[in-house]
Scaffold this motif. Structure first.
Motif, PDB file in Angstrom:
ATOM      1  N   ARG A  92       0.849  -1.194   0.000  1.00 34.47           N
ATOM      2  CA  ARG A  92       0.000   0.000   0.000  1.00 34.47           C
ATOM      3  C   ARG A  92       0.886   1.246   0.000  1.00 34.47           C
ATOM      4  NH1 ARG A  92      -4.757   0.636   4.336  1.00 34.47           N
ATOM      5  NH2 ARG A  92      -2.996   0.827   5.779  1.00 34.47           N
ATOM      6  N   ARG A  93       0.483   2.204  -0.820  1.00 32.65           N
ATOM      7  CA  ARG A  93       1.274   3.424  -0.923  1.00 32.65           C
ATOM      8  C   ARG A  93       0.354   4.630  -1.010  1.00 32.65           C
ATOM      9  NH1 ARG A  93       4.781   3.407  -6.084  1.00 32.65           N
ATOM     10  NH2 ARG A  93       5.115   5.550  -5.372  1.00 32.65           N
ATOM     11  N   PRO A  94       0.830   5.789  -0.546  1.00 28.63           N
ATOM     12  CA  PRO A  94       0.029   7.016  -0.660  1.00 28.63           C
ATOM     13  C   PRO A  94       0.225   7.662  -2.020  1.00 28.63           C
ATOM     14  CG  PRO A  94       2.041   7.478   0.540  1.00 28.63           C
ATOM     15  CD  PRO A  94       2.053   6.008   0.252  1.00 28.63           C
ATOM     16  N   ASP A  95      -0.778   8.361  -2.460  1.00 30.81           N
ATOM     17  CA  ASP A  95      -0.645   9.145  -3.684  1.00 30.81           C
ATOM     18  C   ASP A  95       0.333  10.286  -3.425  1.00 30.81           C
ATOM     19  OD1 ASP A  95      -1.130   9.805  -6.300  1.00 30.81           O
ATOM     20  OD2 ASP A  95      -2.886  11.033  -5.841  1.00 30.81           O
ATOM     21  N   GLU A  96       0.869  10.855  -4.486  1.00 34.75           N
ATOM     22  CA  GLU A  96       1.875  11.906  -4.341  1.00 34.75           C
ATOM     23  C   GLU A  96       1.297  13.180  -3.736  1.00 34.75           C
ATOM     24  OE1 GLU A  96       3.276  11.721  -8.560  1.00 34.75           O
ATOM     25  OE2 GLU A  96       5.234  11.815  -7.575  1.00 34.75           O
ATOM     26  N   GLU A  97       0.030  13.455  -3.992  1.00 35.13           N
ATOM     27  CA  GLU A  97      -0.577  14.702  -3.544  1.00 35.13           C
ATOM     28  C   GLU A  97      -1.702  14.419  -2.547  1.00 35.13           C
ATOM     29  OE1 GLU A  97      -1.862  17.046  -6.802  1.00 35.13           O
ATOM     30  OE2 GLU A  97       0.009  16.829  -7.932  1.00 35.13           O
ATOM     31  N   THR A  98      -2.071  15.446  -1.810  1.00 38.45           N
ATOM     32  CA  THR A  98      -3.265  15.387  -0.957  1.00 38.45           C
ATOM     33  C   THR A  98      -4.317  16.302  -1.558  1.00 38.45           C
ATOM     34  OG1 THR A  98      -2.391  17.144   0.462  1.00 38.45           O
ATOM     35  CG2 THR A  98      -1.921  14.865   1.114  1.00 38.45           C
ATOM     36  N   TYR A  99      -5.573  16.169  -1.069  1.00 37.37           N
ATOM     37  CA  TYR A  99      -6.677  16.853  -1.724  1.00 37.37           C
ATOM     38  C   TYR A  99      -7.519  17.632  -0.711  1.00 37.37           C
ATOM     39  CZ  TYR A  99      -5.058  13.837  -5.374  1.00 37.37           C
ATOM     40  OH  TYR A  99      -4.245  13.219  -6.289  1.00 37.37           O
ATOM     41  N   ALA A 100      -8.121  18.697  -1.180  1.00 37.48           N
ATOM     42  CA  ALA A 100      -8.851  19.612  -0.294  1.00 37.48           C
ATOM     43  C   ALA A 100     -10.150  19.009   0.211  1.00 37.48           C
ATOM     44  CB  ALA A 100      -9.140  20.923  -1.027  1.00 37.48           C
ATOM     45  N   ASP A 118       7.394   7.090  -8.590  1.00 39.42           N
ATOM     46  CA  ASP A 118       8.802   7.169  -8.190  1.00 39.42           C
ATOM     47  C   ASP A 118       9.747   6.838  -9.339  1.00 39.42           C
ATOM     48  OD1 ASP A 118       8.085   7.812  -5.597  1.00 39.42           O
ATOM     49  OD2 ASP A 118       8.024   5.713  -4.947  1.00 39.42           O
ATOM     50  N   ALA A 119       9.191   6.315 -10.429  1.00 42.70           N
ATOM     51  CA  ALA A 119      10.054   5.913 -11.547  1.00 42.70           C
ATOM     52  C   ALA A 119      10.781   7.108 -12.139  1.00 42.70           C
ATOM     53  CB  ALA A 119       9.215   5.224 -12.622  1.00 42.70           C
ATOM     54  N   GLY A 120      10.130   8.272 -12.147  1.00 36.50           N
ATOM     55  CA  GLY A 120      10.737   9.461 -12.724  1.00 36.50           C
ATOM     56  C   GLY A 120      11.756  10.135 -11.838  1.00 36.50           C
ATOM     57  N   LYS A 121      11.988   9.590 -10.661  1.00 36.38           N
ATOM     58  CA  LYS A 121      12.968  10.191  -9.757  1.00 36.38           C
ATOM     59  C   LYS A 121      14.367   9.679 -10.097  1.00 36.38           C
ATOM     60  CE  LYS A 121       9.673  11.094  -6.052  1.00 36.38           C
ATOM     61  NZ  LYS A 121       9.276  10.839  -4.643  1.00 36.38           N
ATOM     62  N   VAL A 122      14.721   9.921 -11.352  1.00 35.32           N
ATOM     63  CA  VAL A 122      16.026   9.556 -11.896  1.00 35.32           C
ATOM     64  C   VAL A 122      16.718  10.832 -12.315  1.00 35.32           C
ATOM     65  CG1 VAL A 122      17.207   8.341 -13.770  1.00 35.32           C
ATOM     66  CG2 VAL A 122      15.186   7.315 -12.702  1.00 35.32           C
ATOM     67  N   ASN A 123      17.978  10.983 -11.943  1.00 34.57           N
ATOM     68  CA  ASN A 123      18.712  12.196 -12.302  1.00 34.57           C
ATOM     69  C   ASN A 123      18.793  12.339 -13.816  1.00 34.57           C
ATOM     70  OD1 ASN A 123      21.662  13.317 -13.080  1.00 34.57           O
ATOM     71  ND2 ASN A 123      20.856  14.407 -11.296  1.00 34.57           N
ATOM     72  N   PHE A 124      18.307  13.469 -14.322  1.00 33.99           N
ATOM     73  CA  PHE A 124      18.277  13.677 -15.770  1.00 33.99           C
ATOM     74  C   PHE A 124      19.672  13.676 -16.365  1.00 33.99           C
ATOM     75  CE2 PHE A 124      18.846  16.570 -19.327  1.00 33.99           C
ATOM     76  CZ  PHE A 124      18.032  15.983 -20.272  1.00 33.99           C
ATOM     77  N   GLY A 125      20.615  14.366 -15.723  1.00 31.72           N
ATOM     78  CA  GLY A 125      21.968  14.463 -16.267  1.00 31.72           C
ATOM     79  C   GLY A 125      22.597  13.101 -16.473  1.00 31.72           C
ATOM     80  N   GLU A 126      22.464  12.223 -15.483  1.00 28.88           N
ATOM     81  CA  GLU A 126      23.022  10.884 -15.597  1.00 28.88           C
ATOM     82  C   GLU A 126      22.297  10.075 -16.669  1.00 28.88           C
ATOM     83  OE1 GLU A 126      22.779   9.209 -11.727  1.00 28.88           O
ATOM     84  OE2 GLU A 126      24.216  10.615 -10.828  1.00 28.88           O
ATOM     85  N   TYR A 127      20.973  10.214 -16.704  1.00 29.34           N
ATOM     86  CA  TYR A 127      20.178   9.488 -17.696  1.00 29.34           C
ATOM     87  C   TYR A 127      20.556   9.937 -19.115  1.00 29.34           C
ATOM     88  CZ  TYR A 127      16.068   7.479 -19.994  1.00 29.34           C
ATOM     89  OH  TYR A 127      15.228   6.758 -20.822  1.00 29.34           O
ATOM     90  N   ALA A 128      20.714  11.256 -19.312  1.00 29.90           N
ATOM     91  CA  ALA A 128      21.043  11.790 -20.636  1.00 29.90           C
ATOM     92  C   ALA A 128      22.430  11.342 -21.081  1.00 29.90           C
ATOM     93  CB  ALA A 128      20.960  13.314 -20.615  1.00 29.90           C
TER      94      ALA A 128
END
Length: 386
Positions: A32-40, A65-75
């Protein structure tokens, strides 16, 4: 205490802050995981939970969390994995190092959003980076992010600026035939054939620099393009095959420049069939720097605009060939355009038709010279000797 509202797929709960949190089960780990944002509001949270459930059921859910990759290293890895020629790799490394990484290199892939891409591009243009370079940088960034989409690290490519991948190429000057011959008559004799061949065959400088004696058939009036020379920023010269099948090609030239080529072969080309047709001042490899000063001096002496670059001789030749009746396909073949279509056309084009184009170019040039050029500029009889 947080208030829970459990559902079969997941749950929403109100946090002490009063905002609502969405929790669901990760389809890959089962945790179980929480969504990235909370809501009003609770309604907003439930709508989001329904969206997540639909995305997972349709197989379009992406791990936040997949996109939490350093762009510079990926490029850097992205570029390293590409199969590129040395010159292309060097250019791309420069664009990445100078124009992409400084603003984006320390960010996560998921942080490179469409607004951030727009701000990055605007900053490049405002800092004085030329539009062609900005276009190249944008194209590279878009390609990198396309791969990130394919790797399921981000959902959508943030490079979505209409028209940012193209630019209007400014019109380059076109010399008249008398101007071409005036420059050829004004330049050092070692470079006269270089000027004339560039104008009447439209070969690239690298293709001319790689020519051997055996590639020049004066009887058939044909040059055979079999290789290309490129110069890296380090000064290293690289001789390579043309990029595509279309680059391997015979290119005819008009009869009127044959005497100039005979003179060049006798006095300036390297010895032997494998000897280079064009050599540097001391017998080494031809480089643009070998004749740059001579070009500028000859251009000035001939009264040609300082805006005219050596490469504009190629543009001049293409224009003359077009005016002489060459079709778009024939022009593509003479120029060696490296596309599949150009390669197929090349395979079916006859050398007789190419020679006809060259003859018409020569006829047009001779007519223009008879009207405007001084007699001593039309041949090598009165040429200066070394």
């Amino acid at each position: 205490m947080p208030r829970n509202n459990r559902r079969r797929f997941g749950s929403v709960r109100q946090l002490p802050s009063g905002r609502w949190q969405v929790r669901y089960y990760d389809p890959e780990t089962g945790e179980r995981r929480p969504d990235e944002e909370t809501y009003a509001t609770k309604t907003d949270a439930e709508v989001r939970l329904s969206q997540l459930e639909a995305d997972i059921s349709r197989g379009v859910w992406t791990d936040p969390d997949a996109g939490k990759v350093n762009f510079g290293e990926y490029a850097t890895t992205w570029l390293k994995e590409r199969k590129l020629e040395e010159t292309t790799r060097e250019r791309n490394e420069g664009v990445l190092r100078l124009h992409i990484k400084p603003q984006l290199g320390e960010r996560f892939l998921s942080e490179i959003t469409a607004p951030r891409v727009r701000a990055w591009r605007t900053k490049l243009l405002e800092s004085g980076v030329g539009e062609p370079t900005v276009v190249k940088a944008y194209q590279m960034l878009r390609a990198i992010m396309n791969t990130a989409v394919d790797d399921e690290l981000i959902k959508r490519n943030p490079c979505r600026i209409p028209g940012a991948d193209t630019y209007d190429v400014p019109e380059r000057p076109v010399l008249t035939v008398p101007e071409v011959y005036s420059v050829a008559a004004s330049i050092q004799l070692q470079w006269k054939a270089l000027v004339l061949l560039t104008a009447f065959t439209t070969l690239r400088l690298g293709e001319l620099a790689a020519l051997r004696r055996r590639d020049v058939d004066l009887g058939a009036r044909v040059l055979w393009v079999r290789r290309n020379q490129a110069e890296l920023s380090s000064g290293k010269l690289v001789t390579k095959a043309p990029k595509s099948r279309a680059g391997f090609r015979p290119v005819a030239f008009p009869e009127m420049i044959v005497p100039d080529l005979e003179h060049h072969l006798e006095h300036h080309a390297a010895a032997g069939q494998e000897g280079r047709f064009f050599v540097g001042p001391r017998g080494g490899r031809l480089r643009r720097s070998n004749f740059r000063d001579d070009w500028v001096a000859a251009r000035t002496k001939a009264g040609v605009s300082e805006e005219v670059h050596f490469h504009d001789l190629r543009h001049t030749g293409n224009t003359l060939a077009s005016q002489s009746g060459a079709s778009t396909r024939e022009l593509m073949t003479r120029m060696g355009h490296s596309t599949t279509k150009a390669a197929l056309i090349y395979q079916h084009m006859t050398s007789d038709r190419d020679r006809t184009i060259a003859d018409k170019m020569g006829d047009a040039a001779r007519e223009a010279l008879e009207k405007d050029a001084p007699p001593e500029a039309t041949g090598t009889d009165g040429a200066r000797e070394d």
